[in-house]
Design an enzyme around this catalytic site. Structure first.
Site, PDB file in Angstrom:
ATOM      1  N   SER A 145       0.856  -1.184   0.000  1.00 42.56           N
ATOM      2  CA  SER A 145       0.000   0.000   0.000  1.00 42.56           C
ATOM      3  C   SER A 145       0.891   1.232   0.000  1.00 42.56           C
ATOM      4  O   SER A 145       2.061   1.168   0.408  1.00 42.56           O
ATOM      5  CB  SER A 145      -0.898   0.010   1.243  1.00 42.56           C
ATOM      6  OG  SER A 145      -1.536   1.254   1.429  1.00 42.56           O
ATOM      7  N   TYR A 158      -2.527  -0.459  10.192  1.00 41.02           N
ATOM      8  CA  TYR A 158      -2.584  -0.833   8.774  1.00 41.02           C
ATOM      9  C   TYR A 158      -1.246  -0.556   8.094  1.00 41.02           C
ATOM     10  O   TYR A 158      -0.706  -1.408   7.377  1.00 41.02           O
ATOM     11  CB  TYR A 158      -3.697  -0.048   8.095  1.00 41.02           C
ATOM     12  CG  TYR A 158      -3.853  -0.346   6.632  1.00 41.02           C
ATOM     13  CD1 TYR A 158      -4.487  -1.510   6.199  1.00 41.02           C
ATOM     14  CD2 TYR A 158      -3.381   0.553   5.667  1.00 41.02           C
ATOM     15  CE1 TYR A 158      -4.637  -1.780   4.847  1.00 41.02           C
ATOM     16  CE2 TYR A 158      -3.534   0.290   4.315  1.00 41.02           C
ATOM     17  CZ  TYR A 158      -4.160  -0.877   3.901  1.00 41.02           C
ATOM     18  OH  TYR A 158      -4.300  -1.134   2.569  1.00 41.02           O
TER      19      TYR A 158
END
Length: 254
Positions: A145, A158
């Site tokens: 990501s 995350y």
């Protein structure tokens, strides 16, 4: 989606997180290019829908229920996939969860669950798939990501999990490079998926200017834009690409 290539004829692919978003789009893209696909997700109905979509596109496909962060489930899923398809050429790890909270208010339970699914789940699936990928000289594509590459406020768990995925990918790439396995990662940003649309922002203390740092320069795009990158990385077109991450973020981090 218009695809003229058939780069995955006679190849068996396992896609985690197949029920929605990037995982679902990847199933459709690889099915269009001739792959046989195992669609894996905790969402049984969604995984079945992905398999049905792949079948309608002419691919051999079936679904499996799996919590990738559960060791026994990961082991069983890979074993069943190989039994059903006869081999494994590509593992695409797209299963993940997203939590947005103030770091000082994040519970240990939440922290551990995000890492369990995003990082440990990716590790477990890779670990179980590697012996089969060695037989086929196959490859792995993991979901990193833009959160793994820059500071993302309110996404500490995350971002940490995705940073771990990125380094796990590079470690596998180096360790198995001389044995015929490639491992790469895609780093999406500014992608509209059910997961990103369902983000539950903290009710107080949000600085919208900081959130704006994570937005693409031009526009948000759909998961099919990431699926096309995954298809490239998993194909022989990327034979000399190993241990790399590819940003697909509309210039967010440029």
């Amino acid at each position: 989606m218009t695809v003229a290539q058939r780069r995955f004829e006679d190849q068996a692919v396992l896609v985690t997180g197949a029920a929605s978003g990037i995982g679902f789009a990847t199933v459709e893209r690889l099915a269009t290019e001739g792959a046989s696909i195992v669609c894996d997700d905790r969402d049984v109905d969604g995984a079945r829908a992905a398999a049905d979509a792949a079948t309608e596109l002419g691919a051999e496909a079936f679904s499996l229920e799996c919590d990738v962060g559960d060791e026994l489930a990961a082991t069983s899923t890979v074993r069943t996939a190989v039994e059903r398809l006869g081999r494994l050429d590509v593992l695409v790890n797209m299963a993940g969860i997203l939590v947005c909270e103030h770091t000082d208010q994040t519970s240990l339970e939440t922290w551990e669950n995000v890492l369990r699914v995003n990082l440990t789940g990716t590790f477990l699936m890779c670990r179980e798939a590697i012996p089969h990928l060695l037989e086929t000289q196959g490859n792995i594509v993991n979901a990193a990501s833009t959160a793994a590459l820059s500071g993302h406020p309110w996404f500490a768990a995350y971002a940490s999990s995705k940073g771990g995925v990125l380094l796990l990918t590079r470690s596998i790439a180096v360790e198995y490079a001389t044995r015929g396995i490639r491992a790469n990662a895609v780093a999406p940003g500014g992608i509209t998926t059910p997961m990103t649309e369902g983000i539950d922002l903290p009710s107080e203390g949000i600085d919208w200017n900081l959130l704006g740092r994570m937005a693409p320069i031009d526009q948000f795009r759909g998961p099919e834009t990431v699926a096309s990158v995954i298809a490239f990385l998993a194909s022989d077109d990327a034979a000399h690409v190993n241990g790399e991450h590819v940003r697909c973020d509309g210039g967010t981090l440029s």
